[in-house]
Design an enzyme around this catalytic site. Structure first.
Site, PDB file in Angstrom:
ATOM      1  N   HIS A  99      -2.860  -8.830  23.224  1.00  0.00           N
ATOM      2  CA  HIS A  99      -3.663  -8.350  24.361  1.00  0.00           C
ATOM      3  C   HIS A  99      -3.506  -6.838  24.400  1.00  0.00           C
ATOM      4  CE1 HIS A  99      -2.226 -12.349  25.791  1.00  0.00           C
ATOM      5  NE2 HIS A  99      -3.380 -12.445  26.423  1.00  0.00           N
ATOM      6  N   ASP A 102      -0.290  -5.698  25.910  1.00  0.00           N
ATOM      7  CA  ASP A 102       0.957  -5.975  25.169  1.00  0.00           C
ATOM      8  C   ASP A 102       1.398  -4.764  24.365  1.00  0.00           C
ATOM      9  OD1 ASP A 102       0.426  -8.585  25.971  1.00  0.00           O
ATOM     10  OD2 ASP A 102      -0.406  -9.155  24.023  1.00  0.00           O
TER      11      ASP A 102
HETATM   12  C1  XLS Z   1      -2.650 -18.392  28.518  1.00  0.00           C
HETATM   13  C2  XLS Z   1      -3.401 -18.201  27.293  1.00  0.00           C
HETATM   14  C3  XLS Z   1      -3.347 -16.786  26.726  1.00  0.00           C
HETATM   15  C4  XLS Z   1      -4.457 -16.595  25.737  1.00  0.00           C
HETATM   16  C5  XLS Z   1      -4.769 -15.165  25.453  1.00  0.00           C
HETATM   17  O1  XLS Z   1      -2.390 -19.500  28.943  1.00  0.00           O
HETATM   18  O2  XLS Z   1      -2.985 -19.137  26.355  1.00  0.00           O
HETATM   19  O3  XLS Z   1      -2.107 -16.523  26.173  1.00  0.00           O
HETATM   20  O4  XLS Z   1      -4.187 -17.245  24.538  1.00  0.00           O
HETATM   21  O5  XLS Z   1      -5.083 -14.471  26.588  1.00  0.00           O
END
Ligand code: XLS
Ligand code: NI
Ligand code: NI
Length: 435
Positions: A99, A102
């Site tokens: 993300h 991150d």
């Molecule tokens: C959250 C999601 C997230 C997505 C990406 O539950 O799995 O991690 O994969 O935003």
């Protein structure tokens, strides 16, 4: 600096491996059904769980022992990238996902955030060029910051909608810069809390409008990653719009987005929606929309997204069967959207957990390939639907019958005879592929 100095490069050593830092099932170059295991599996490490978490929960502080904290947010961000690429190299994982938040500190303004993203993606690009590691997907986090309290592309606030647009525009620029193969939309806050103050139809129209802007901008910059919607039924929002694969497909089809959008399916989200992982993959396959996988697992005794590393060979096998049946997962891959447990706080648990996940999916792949080879499901299915392969059944599937002709046929019958599904026997046969 070497962040994992006691961990060697992880190699395939087979079932009798002595080292705990070894693959016992994942043999990257081994050819399965005509291609190397690594190309079937396309493993990806998730930046967020691996690099940014500390093991805290609602009741307790962080427990993870980590050694990449710097003296400024930007220094920490760079250290994390260094450590992350060390993990990727040691595991031999060829892909990663992140993300925006991150990898780059958000600073005090959108402007500062976007600038930090530029600096950090330059840095990441250098690492990618050096190691050959590739970007499976990136995404914009539009669920953590209080700005998105009422949603991002489904917000009631047009200014917030614009903030979301700015983040996603940057996400697409980054995807182009780093040659991302996919771009993900997971709508953590795209849903509603209460219908008393919600115009669901309006919010969904706005979401579709947002996706159209995404398609148009990708056209403009001439970069075309595969766009993926990641379904999840709830958490953090009470009712999320992309509830499951079938709901997401209804949305995609209603707004004519099927040429650009496929699905990123996560095992834990499937079980939260009351489905198995293979159910979600099967639905996506049937819509020709099987895009990519978040390979994790939930805890069926708990009602939330525990994001555990996948160790369940049963699910991995049935999931890999769907992938093989679809003709492969590329340009998607298997992203470990998974975190180590709070009690697995040692640095090397990050490596050990990924080894466990990679070995599990390697075993799933092997078993599924054998099942494909034996036409395991094909035979069961052909046998079960046999009545449609000749006679009146064949007439039906060739669209040669109608309600009147079938009534005449039914009246001519002397009762019907059904066949047993023999489901326990089939489960036992399946077990033979797993062990
Ligand atoms: C959250 C999601 C997230 C997505 C990406 O539950 O799995 O991690 O994969 O935003
Ligand atoms: Ni996910
Ligand atoms: Ni999740």
């Amino acid at each position: 600096m070497d962040y994992f100095e006691n961990v060697p490069k992880v190699q395939y050593e087979g079932k009798n491996a002595k080292s705990k830092y070894a693959f016992r099932h994942y043999n990257p170059e081994e050819i399965i059904m005509g291609k190397p295991m690594k190309d079937h599996l396309r493993f990806s490490v998730a930046f967020w769980h691996t690099m940014t978490e500390d093991g805290s929960d609602q009741f307790g502080d962080g427990t993870y022992q980590r050694n990449w904290e710097g003296s400024t947010p930007m220094e920490t961000a760079k250290n994390r990238v260094d450590a992350f690429f060390e993990i990727l190299e040691k595991l031999g994982a060829e892909y990663f996902c992140f993300h925006d938040v991150d990898i780059a500190p958000q600073g005090d303004s959108l402007k500062e955030f976007l600038e930090n993203i530029d600096v950090m993606t330059d840095y990441i690009k250098g690492k990618m060029d050096k190691t050959g590691v590739k970007l499976l997907w990136n995404t914009a986090n539009m669920f953590t910051h209080p700005t998105f309290v009422n949603g991002a592309a489904t917000t009631n606030n047009a200014d917030v909608y614009s903030m979301a647009a700015a983040q996603v525009k940057k996400g697409l620029d980054v995807s182009k810069k780093l040659n991302g193969e996919n771009y993900v939309f997971w709508g953590g806050r795209e849903g509603y809390e209460n219908l008393l103050n919600t115009d669901m139809n309006f919010e969904l129209d706005n979401l579709a409008r947002f996706y159209q802007m995404v398609i148009d901008y990708a056209q403009k910059i001439d970069y075309h990653p595969q766009f993926l919607i990641e379904p999840k039924p709830k958490e953090p929002t009470k009712h999320q719009y992309d509830y499951d694969a079938a709901t997401a497909m209804a949305f995609i089809q209603k707004y004519n987005l099927e040429d650009s959008f496929k699905l990123n399916l996560e095992a834990n989200h499937a079980t939260l929606a009351g489905h198995t992982f293979e159910h979600e993959l099967n639905v996506a396959k049937n819509y020709n929309a099987l895009g990519s996988l978040d390979a994790n697992q939930g805890d069926l005794l708990l009602g939330w997204d525990t994001d555990e590393f996948p160790t369940d060979i049963y699910t991995a096998t049935l999931a890999m069967y769907e992938v093989l049946d679809f003709g492969g997962i590329a340009p998607g891959g298997l992203n470990f959207d998974a975190k180590v447990r709070r009690t697995s706080f040692a640095m090397d648990d990050l490596i050990l957990a990924h080894i466990a996940g990679m070995d599990t999916y390697a075993r799933g792949l092997r078993a599924a390939a054998k099942m494909k080879d034996d036409n395991f499901f094909e035979q069961i299915i052909a046998n079960r639907y046999e009545s449609f392969s000749s006679g009146i059944g064949k007439q039906i599937v060739e669209n040669k019958e109608d309600l009147e002709s079938l009534t005449n046929y039914a009246l001519s019958l002397n009762g019907v005879e059904n066949k047993s599904g023999h489901i326990e026997h089939l489960k036992s046969l399946l077990n033979d592929y797993l062990v």
